[in-house]
Design an enzyme around this catalytic site. Structure first.
Site, PDB file in Angstrom:
ATOM      1  N   MET A 122      -6.127  -7.447   8.254  1.00  0.00           N
ATOM      2  CA  MET A 122      -5.577  -6.550   9.252  1.00  0.00           C
ATOM      3  C   MET A 122      -6.437  -5.310   9.379  1.00  0.00           C
ATOM      4  O   MET A 122      -7.454  -5.186   8.734  1.00  0.00           O
ATOM      5  CB  MET A 122      -4.146  -6.238   8.893  1.00  0.00           C
ATOM      6  CG  MET A 122      -3.279  -7.464   9.148  1.00  0.00           C
ATOM      7  SD  MET A 122      -1.564  -7.117   8.985  1.00  0.00           S
ATOM      8  CE  MET A 122      -1.537  -6.449   7.380  1.00  0.00           C
ATOM      9  N   CYS A 181       7.724 -40.369 -15.489  1.00  0.00           N
ATOM     10  CA  CYS A 181       6.333 -40.796 -15.618  1.00  0.00           C
ATOM     11  C   CYS A 181       5.661 -40.927 -14.261  1.00  0.00           C
ATOM     12  O   CYS A 181       4.527 -41.342 -14.153  1.00  0.00           O
ATOM     13  CB  CYS A 181       6.233 -42.099 -16.399  1.00  0.00           C
ATOM     14  SG  CYS A 181       7.059 -43.469 -15.594  1.00  0.00           S
ATOM     15  N   TYR A 232      11.408 -35.014 -21.708  1.00  0.00           N
ATOM     16  CA  TYR A 232       9.960 -34.875 -21.568  1.00  0.00           C
ATOM     17  C   TYR A 232       9.510 -35.143 -20.138  1.00  0.00           C
ATOM     18  O   TYR A 232      10.244 -35.729 -19.345  1.00  0.00           O
ATOM     19  CB  TYR A 232       9.218 -35.829 -22.520  1.00  0.00           C
ATOM     20  CG  TYR A 232       9.336 -37.296 -22.174  1.00  0.00           C
ATOM     21  CD1 TYR A 232       8.472 -37.886 -21.244  1.00  0.00           C
ATOM     22  CD2 TYR A 232      10.313 -38.094 -22.765  1.00  0.00           C
ATOM     23  CE1 TYR A 232       8.584 -39.219 -20.918  1.00  0.00           C
ATOM     24  CE2 TYR A 232      10.439 -39.438 -22.448  1.00  0.00           C
ATOM     25  CZ  TYR A 232       9.567 -39.996 -21.518  1.00  0.00           C
ATOM     26  OH  TYR A 232       9.673 -41.324 -21.171  1.00  0.00           O
ATOM     27  N   ARG A 264      -3.286  -1.553  -6.409  1.00  0.00           N
ATOM     28  CA  ARG A 264      -2.426  -2.732  -6.313  1.00  0.00           C
ATOM     29  C   ARG A 264      -2.813  -3.703  -7.429  1.00  0.00           C
ATOM     30  O   ARG A 264      -3.921  -3.597  -7.984  1.00  0.00           O
ATOM     31  CB  ARG A 264      -2.586  -3.415  -4.953  1.00  0.00           C
ATOM     32  CG  ARG A 264      -3.960  -4.013  -4.803  1.00  0.00           C
ATOM     33  CD  ARG A 264      -4.182  -4.703  -3.475  1.00  0.00           C
ATOM     34  NE  ARG A 264      -5.629  -4.799  -3.274  1.00  0.00           N
ATOM     35  CZ  ARG A 264      -6.236  -4.763  -2.096  1.00  0.00           C
ATOM     36  NH1 ARG A 264      -5.540  -4.615  -1.004  1.00  0.00           N
ATOM     37  NH2 ARG A 264      -7.529  -4.877  -2.013  1.00  0.00           N
ATOM     38  N   LYS A 270       0.828  -1.204   0.000  1.00  0.00           N
ATOM     39  CA  LYS A 270       0.000   0.000   0.000  1.00  0.00           C
ATOM     40  C   LYS A 270       0.862   1.255   0.000  1.00  0.00           C
ATOM     41  O   LYS A 270       0.672   2.154  -0.825  1.00  0.00           O
ATOM     42  CB  LYS A 270      -0.916  -0.024   1.225  1.00  0.00           C
ATOM     43  CG  LYS A 270      -2.147   0.846   1.095  1.00  0.00           C
ATOM     44  CD  LYS A 270      -3.033   0.711   2.338  1.00  0.00           C
ATOM     45  CE  LYS A 270      -3.785  -0.598   2.344  1.00  0.00           C
ATOM     46  NZ  LYS A 270      -4.405  -0.891   3.659  1.00  0.00           N
ATOM     47  N   GLY A 300      -8.564  -7.739   4.114  1.00  0.00           N
ATOM     48  CA  GLY A 300      -9.465  -7.862   5.254  1.00  0.00           C
ATOM     49  C   GLY A 300      -8.856  -8.500   6.486  1.00  0.00           C
ATOM     50  O   GLY A 300      -9.524  -8.673   7.488  1.00  0.00           O
ATOM     51  N   ARG A 332       0.236 -48.547 -18.925  1.00  0.00           N
ATOM     52  CA  ARG A 332       0.368 -49.679 -18.010  1.00  0.00           C
ATOM     53  C   ARG A 332      -0.381 -50.857 -18.603  1.00  0.00           C
ATOM     54  O   ARG A 332      -1.603 -50.828 -18.696  1.00  0.00           O
ATOM     55  CB  ARG A 332      -0.243 -49.351 -16.653  1.00  0.00           C
ATOM     56  CG  ARG A 332       0.297 -48.119 -15.973  1.00  0.00           C
ATOM     57  CD  ARG A 332      -0.533 -47.846 -14.725  1.00  0.00           C
ATOM     58  NE  ARG A 332      -0.173 -46.586 -14.091  1.00  0.00           N
ATOM     59  CZ  ARG A 332      -0.687 -45.408 -14.417  1.00  0.00           C
ATOM     60  NH1 ARG A 332      -1.585 -45.315 -15.392  1.00  0.00           N
ATOM     61  NH2 ARG A 332      -0.298 -44.320 -13.789  1.00  0.00           N
ATOM     62  N   GLY A 376      10.563 -43.252 -12.527  1.00  0.00           N
ATOM     63  CA  GLY A 376       9.341 -43.598 -11.802  1.00  0.00           C
ATOM     64  C   GLY A 376       9.496 -42.998 -10.419  1.00  0.00           C
ATOM     65  O   GLY A 376       9.948 -43.658  -9.485  1.00  0.00           O
ATOM     66  N   THR A 377       9.128 -41.753 -10.292  1.00  0.00           N
ATOM     67  CA  THR A 377       9.446 -41.042  -9.044  1.00  0.00           C
ATOM     68  C   THR A 377       8.558 -41.463  -7.874  1.00  0.00           C
ATOM     69  O   THR A 377       8.893 -41.174  -6.736  1.00  0.00           O
ATOM     70  CB  THR A 377       9.355 -39.517  -9.246  1.00  0.00           C
ATOM     71  OG1 THR A 377       8.187 -39.231  -9.998  1.00  0.00           O
ATOM     72  CG2 THR A 377      10.575 -39.009  -9.981  1.00  0.00           C
ATOM     73  N   ARG A 393      -3.528   2.967   8.560  1.00  0.00           N
ATOM     74  CA  ARG A 393      -3.834   1.818   7.696  1.00  0.00           C
ATOM     75  C   ARG A 393      -2.710   0.795   7.693  1.00  0.00           C
ATOM     76  O   ARG A 393      -1.543   1.146   7.622  1.00  0.00           O
ATOM     77  CB  ARG A 393      -4.057   2.293   6.257  1.00  0.00           C
ATOM     78  CG  ARG A 393      -4.852   3.559   6.137  1.00  0.00           C
ATOM     79  CD  ARG A 393      -4.869   4.101   4.714  1.00  0.00           C
ATOM     80  NE  ARG A 393      -5.520   3.215   3.768  1.00  0.00           N
ATOM     81  CZ  ARG A 393      -5.519   3.416   2.447  1.00  0.00           C
ATOM     82  NH1 ARG A 393      -4.867   4.452   1.929  1.00  0.00           N
ATOM     83  NH2 ARG A 393      -6.140   2.566   1.664  1.00  0.00           N
ATOM     84  N   SER A 426      13.100 -43.559 -17.907  1.00  0.00           N
ATOM     85  CA  SER A 426      11.925 -42.831 -17.463  1.00  0.00           C
ATOM     86  C   SER A 426      11.874 -42.950 -15.947  1.00  0.00           C
ATOM     87  O   SER A 426      11.825 -44.053 -15.402  1.00  0.00           O
ATOM     88  CB  SER A 426      10.662 -43.416 -18.089  1.00  0.00           C
ATOM     89  OG  SER A 426       9.544 -42.740 -17.569  1.00  0.00           O
ATOM     90  N   HIS A 482      -4.361 -45.308  -4.403  1.00  0.00           N
ATOM     91  CA  HIS A 482      -5.104 -45.778  -5.567  1.00  0.00           C
ATOM     92  C   HIS A 482      -6.184 -44.782  -5.990  1.00  0.00           C
ATOM     93  O   HIS A 482      -6.267 -44.387  -7.152  1.00  0.00           O
ATOM     94  CB  HIS A 482      -5.722 -47.143  -5.255  1.00  0.00           C
ATOM     95  CG  HIS A 482      -6.534 -47.701  -6.370  1.00  0.00           C
ATOM     96  ND1 HIS A 482      -7.905 -47.535  -6.442  1.00  0.00           N
ATOM     97  CD2 HIS A 482      -6.173 -48.387  -7.480  1.00  0.00           C
ATOM     98  CE1 HIS A 482      -8.347 -48.120  -7.543  1.00  0.00           C
ATOM     99  NE2 HIS A 482      -7.319 -48.653  -8.190  1.00  0.00           N
TER     100      HIS A 482
HETATM  101  P1  ADP Z   1      -7.714  -2.571   3.492  1.00  0.00           P
HETATM  102  O1  ADP Z   1      -6.266  -2.839   3.358  1.00  0.00           O
HETATM  103  O2  ADP Z   1      -8.438  -3.529   4.357  1.00  0.00           O
HETATM  104  O3  ADP Z   1      -8.360  -2.313   2.177  1.00  0.00           O
HETATM  105  P2  ADP Z   1      -7.522   0.272   3.839  1.00  0.00           P
HETATM  106  O4  ADP Z   1      -6.348   0.788   4.574  1.00  0.00           O
HETATM  107  O5  ADP Z   1      -7.435   0.343   2.368  1.00  0.00           O
HETATM  108  O6  ADP Z   1      -7.835  -1.198   4.321  1.00  0.00           O
HETATM  109  O7  ADP Z   1      -8.785   1.061   4.345  1.00  0.00           O
HETATM  110  C1  ADP Z   1     -10.088   0.683   4.040  1.00  0.00           C
HETATM  111  C2  ADP Z   1     -10.854   1.833   3.464  1.00  0.00           C
HETATM  112  O8  ADP Z   1     -10.833   2.955   4.328  1.00  0.00           O
HETATM  113  C3  ADP Z   1     -10.309   2.357   2.176  1.00  0.00           C
HETATM  114  O9  ADP Z   1     -10.770   1.616   1.089  1.00  0.00           O
HETATM  115  C4  ADP Z   1     -10.841   3.762   2.125  1.00  0.00           C
HETATM  116  O10 ADP Z   1     -12.119   3.774   1.570  1.00  0.00           O
HETATM  117  C5  ADP Z   1     -10.897   4.146   3.575  1.00  0.00           C
HETATM  118  N1  ADP Z   1      -9.764   5.031   3.879  1.00  0.00           N
HETATM  119  C6  ADP Z   1      -8.540   4.686   4.283  1.00  0.00           C
HETATM  120  N2  ADP Z   1      -7.755   5.761   4.424  1.00  0.00           N
HETATM  121  C7  ADP Z   1      -8.515   6.825   4.076  1.00  0.00           C
HETATM  122  C8  ADP Z   1      -8.283   8.229   4.001  1.00  0.00           C
HETATM  123  N3  ADP Z   1      -7.099   8.760   4.288  1.00  0.00           N
HETATM  124  N4  ADP Z   1      -9.295   9.011   3.611  1.00  0.00           N
HETATM  125  C9  ADP Z   1     -10.496   8.483   3.321  1.00  0.00           C
HETATM  126  N5  ADP Z   1     -10.783   7.191   3.373  1.00  0.00           N
HETATM  127  C10 ADP Z   1      -9.811   6.355   3.748  1.00  0.00           C
HETATM  128 MG    MG Z   2      -7.868  -1.044   0.867  1.00  0.00          MG
END
Ligand code: ADP
Ligand code: MG
Ligand code: MG
Length: 914
Positions: free
Chosen positions: A112, A866, A886, A368, A31, A110, A593, A801-802, A101, A799, A486
């Site tokens: 962290m 094989c 091969y 990303r 990020k 989702g 075979r 036969g591992t 973040r 060939s 098998h």
């Molecule tokens: P994740 O890695 O779980 O996607 P993010 O760090 O991207 O978490 O944060 C989730 C959401 O929070 C982002 O998609 C964005 O919509 C919102 N967000 C994060 N930072 C900001 C910011 N500086 N201003 C406005 N919205 C933010």
């Molecule tokens: Mg995000």
């Protein structure tokens, strides 16, 4: 500024300057690195700074303490952000708010935490209201902060683990729901400002009551609390589980991004959304995404409000009535569209982007490389190559071999699967998905399938007698056995979904019941299997079919074929399998075979003749039986040679220990005895004499041909005559005769004499000068590998036969490894199942020695594999490195091997250049 000696822990980005860039992912996390890169591209990114992953590592190494320099560097960077944003963190007149973040190297969606609106308290709130003249928005932001902060910082990071539904976030959500109910409104946005203000007071009270602490009003305390919580979340339960699944090392750590807030919740000219530069589910080339007006952050993904399609082209029957950003905010959309095009060109890949619009002005918050499924990966790689965005090699590297599976097999609808609880787990032996009603024996499977039912055959383990039922079933599930048991071998050969070694299941085939924990299932109950992951569900989940005749798939495979060096062959025992494999691009058969014809359909007659041969006592009796067997063997081989016309077919002489074929049922034993004109006591004596304590290391393979030369003779004659007849029919057969289980070269010398004699006789019989063919051996006994120089003087090809080489090399029985493999992997004694992935260090060394020694005495020695490993990508790569000619694998893995062989050339070419 960090002085020269001081280590740099904080990287600023904002305005037109950023201290990081895209290739600094290891230090800044994905990020942070990409936010910096977007700044370099001149895109509108709110200013902020990234605290490096090294701080995370330091934090965990030093009892959760930060490096001494950190505080100062954070303060300095925060000043720069304030300057850039013309606002001051914690100010009572002109306050700056930030988000905190997480950001690992590889995205862990989702897993962290993120905290928004940090810096808000009752004082800064009033200042912000004055500044924005939008009290509703400010109250909304504050109640969100309390909710997120209490959850992420005060509860999760503090290590509290309330019962499900009892967490602080859920309790605060409950207060919000109560308020909506009492006001008679449906959505958050309908709650008036004054009510939100009251909600904040309720929230704070609730926090104190549930967590025993006040919500912190001090902005700095909030900031550092949130930073620590993000670092803590690296070792949260969810994050750890995810890392295990995705093989992400614990040492990597996460970075933390502190970024000025922009607000998508300031009213109807504000919005937030996520989008992809191409459709990640289909690969189609159009901008795809979702958005919500007057919303913040996670509202889009959280599912609390149904998001709208971003543009008109992305609408479908379910979303046609919803407003698109394209129409609702045309100007911002245009700008966003231009940016996404630019970003895709710059990164030369499909991207996943997050954005927010504050009162009409667009901000980029993340980009990303986007995750995609198999079909989309193939389409995008191919399209981008055609668009000249990426090279051929890059296109080939863009698709994971495992993703090809998704194009070849039906799978469980992933949307439904994600929401379904796993009933039990086993080893993922045959990829793809299936659903069906449980049956517990082969006969029932056949019967139910004939009635048009979907069935899944459940057994403790399978043996050759289950073949018909396995064929009839949609999928196979066994309680025991490993990846080369098998059931696994047979299922993979057919491309059938299969899970083996589900040891948690208590299976009782006699009572026709199975159970896991307290849940019992009986015959006829529905289950669904995900054979790519080894997940079992105790319900009927919907399946989705992937295209068999996918033109993108074929074009992509052609790209791979242009790059790879090794040939790809298949292991096939019938003309049907051979044709299927040919359609997947197989360039020959690496393992046919001979014994397969004694199992399954139409096997009664040849099996009877074989059994007679086995219990014969004299050579004369045996020859009589072999003569009966001969026409079956010949026509079988002829059919497959014909199916592979023009391509080589490696035919292995009889391999399994003979006693395997002796019938156990009394009726069949009586019939056999009668046909041999002996009484049953004599029969029992002869059959008993074949019993071996350790048959896999017993009288099998070449050893049979040494004791009974007439068995080799019959098989070889069948091969040569089948080929001769085809040549006379103007076809181009190319048999390669392969001797199994060779340990010493003298065994080969012995067999070659027989083969040469039969060859001469056949030429004479058919009045021919030549039948093109090769004679070679399997290398599957360590001693053979070590004496490969001698063996190669006789053999025209090797060939590997591992399967057996691994079994003999480790001394692990491939049928019993399921009993302890899980412990070995859990305790990190073995990284993989060596029957699935070649053990490069040990067994690989045996292979390396054999290749080197073999080629020393025989420059033209053809080398292949094989064993089951021939379709496993990293093993294919290894074979390429050793200079194999091969690899051979089951038909459905042929495309995977084609891709893996091409990727091996590209990877190893790169290494050479270094
Ligand atoms: P994740 O890695 O779980 O996607 P993010 O760090 O991207 O978490 O944060 C989730 C959401 O929070 C982002 O998609 C964005 O919509 C919102 N967000 C994060 N930072 C900001 C910011 N500086 N201003 C406005 N919205 C933010
Ligand atoms: Mg995000
Ligand atoms: Mg073998």
């Amino acid at each position: 500024m960090a002085t020269k000696k001081e280590k740099k822990y904080v990287y600023f980005f904002g305005g037109k300057k950023a201290e990081g860039k895209a290739d600094m992912k290891n230090l800044l996390g994905g990020k942070g690195a990409n936010l910096a890169e977007m700044i370099h591209l001149g895109l509108p990114v709110p200013a902020g700074f990234t605290i490096t992953t090294e701080v995370c590592t330091h934090y965990y190494k030093n009892n959760k303490k930060y490096p001494a320099e950190l505080k100062k560097q954070v303060t300095e960077s925060l000043k720069k952000v304030e300057k850039d944003m013309s606002a001051v963190f914690g100010s009572k007149t002109n306050p700056l708010l930030v988000s905190v973040r997480s950001g690992a190297r590889d995205s862990m969606p989702g897993m962290m935490e993120t905290v928004l609106n940090v810096g808000l308290n009752d004082n800064t709130r009033e200042a912000l209201i004055k500044k924005t003249k939008n009290p509703r928005f400010v109250y909304d932001a504050q109640r969100r902060l309390i909710q997120m902060y209490a959850d992420v910082v005060m509860e999760k990071a503090a290590g509290l683990e309330p019962a499900e539904g009892k967490g602080i976030r859920a309790q605060l959500e409950g207060e919000l729901a109560k308020m909506k109910y009492s006001l008679g409104v449906k959505t958050d946005t309908e709650i008036p400002a004054e009510e939100l203000k009251k909600l904040i007071i309720t929230y704070k009270k609730k926090v104190k009551q549930v967590l025993g602490k006040d919500f912190p009003e001090d902005p700095m305390e909030q900031l550092w609390g949130a930073i620590s919580a993000v670092f803590q979340s690296w070792n949260g339960k969810r994050a750890i589980a995810y890392r295990r699944m995705e093989d992400i090392p614990d040492e990597w750590g996460t970075a933390v991004n502190v970024q000025s807030m922009v607000f998508g919740n300031m009213g109807d000219t504000s919005a937030t959304g996520v989008a992809f530069t191409r459709n990640p589910a289909t690969g189609e080339h159009y901008f795809y995404g979702e958005w919500l007006p007057n919303a913040q952050g996670e509202d889009v993904v959280a599912g609390t409000r149904t998001p709208n399609p971003i543009n008109e082209i992305g609408k479908n029957e379910h979303t046609r009535h919803l407003p698109s950003l394209e129409k609702a905010m045309a100007k911002a959309y245009k700008e966003l569209d231009a940016i996404q095009r630019r970003l895709e060109k710059h990164y030369r890949n499909m991207l996943d982007i997050e954005f927010t619009i504050q009162e009409g002005k667009l901000y980029m918050l993340q980009c990303r490389v986007g995750k995609r499924n198999g079909p989309a990966a193939v389409k995008m790689a191919l399209d981008m190559f055609k668009e000249k965005l990426i090279s051929k090699e890059e296109a080939i590297m863009r698709v994971k071999p495992s993703q090809l599976d998704e194009l070849l097999h039906p799978i469980i609808d992933p949307v439904v699967e994600n929401k379904t609880k796993v009933f039990a787990k086993g080893l993922p032996a045959g990829p793809g998905g299936a659903h069906g009603q449980i049956v517990f024996n082969s006969a029932d499977a056949v019967k139910w399938a004939k009635e048009g039912k979907d069935v899944i055959l459940v057994r403790e383990e399978t043996n050759p007698e289950d073949i018909e039922g396995m064929r009839a079933a949609n999928a196979i599930l066994t309680g025991r056995g490993g990846m080369t048991s098998h059931a696994a071998l047979v299922a993979r050969g057919w491309g059938k979904c299969c899970i083996v070694g589900a040891t948690v299941l208590r299976i009782d085939v006699h009572k026709k019941m199975m159970a896991s924990g307290t849940v019992q299932l009986k015959e006829g109950d529905w289950i669904s299997l995900n054979g790519s992951k080894g997940y079992i569900y105790n319900s009927k989940l919907p399946m989705i079919k992937t295209a068999d005749e996918n033109s993108d798939f074929n074009a992509f495979m052609k790209l791979c074929d242009g790059v790879r060096r090794m040939n790809i062959r298949t292991n096939a025992d019938t003309p049907d399998d051979a044709l299927k494999a040919r359609s997947f691009g197989a360039e020959g058969i690496g393992l046919f075979r001979t014994e397969h014809m004694f199992y399954g359909k139409h096997s009664d007659k040849p099996l009877f003749a074989l059994r007679k041969m086995i219990v014969s006592k004299s050579e004369e009796e045996r020859r009589k039986a072999l003569n009966e067997l001969f026409p079956f063997v010949k026509s079988d081989i002829k059919g497959t040679l014909l199916a592979m016309n023009g391509l080589p077919v490696t035919i292995r002489t009889l391999d399994p220990p003979l006693h395997e074929f002796i019938p156990t049922q009394q009726e069949a034993r009586d019939k056999l005895a009668k046909s041999l004109k002996i009484d049953i006591t004599e029969f029992d004596k002869r059959a008993g004499g074949l019993h071996e304590t350790n048959p896999m290391m017993g009288h099998r393979g070449v050893r049979l041909g040494i004791t009974y030369p007439e068995i080799t003779e019959m098989q070889v004659r069948a091969i040569f005559e089948a080929a001769a007849e085809l040549i006379q029919e103007k076809k181009k057969p190319f048999p390669e005769i392969m001797i199994p289980v060779t340990a010493v070269v003298e065994e080969l010398i012995n067999q070659y004499e027989i083969i040469e004699q039969v060859y001469k006789e056949t030429l004479h019989k058919f009045k021919m000068k030549e039948i093109p063919h090769l004679v070679g051996t399997m290398i599957e006994i360590p001693r053979a590998a070590l004496t490969a120089d001698k063996i190669a003087q006789k053999a025209k090809f090797f060939s590997f036969g591992t399967n057996d080489l691994t079994q003999m090399g480790f001394g692990f029985s491939r049928d019993d490894i399921g009993g302890f493999l899980a412990d070995y992997q859990a305790k990190k004694i073995l990284p993989n199942d060596p029957f699935q992935v070649i053990d490069f260090e040990g067994i690989g060394q045996l292979m390396e020695i054999a290749v080197e020694k073999g080629r020393k005495t025989n420059k033209k020695l053809k080398i292949g594999i094989c064993g089951e490993h021939g379709g496993e990508p990293s093993s294919v790569e290894f074979c390429n490195k050793l200079g194999f000619n091969y690899v051979s694998c089951s038909p459905y893995r042929v495309p995977i091997a084609r891709l893996a062989a091409a990727q091996a050339v590209i990877k190893q070419g790169k290494n050479k250049k270094k």
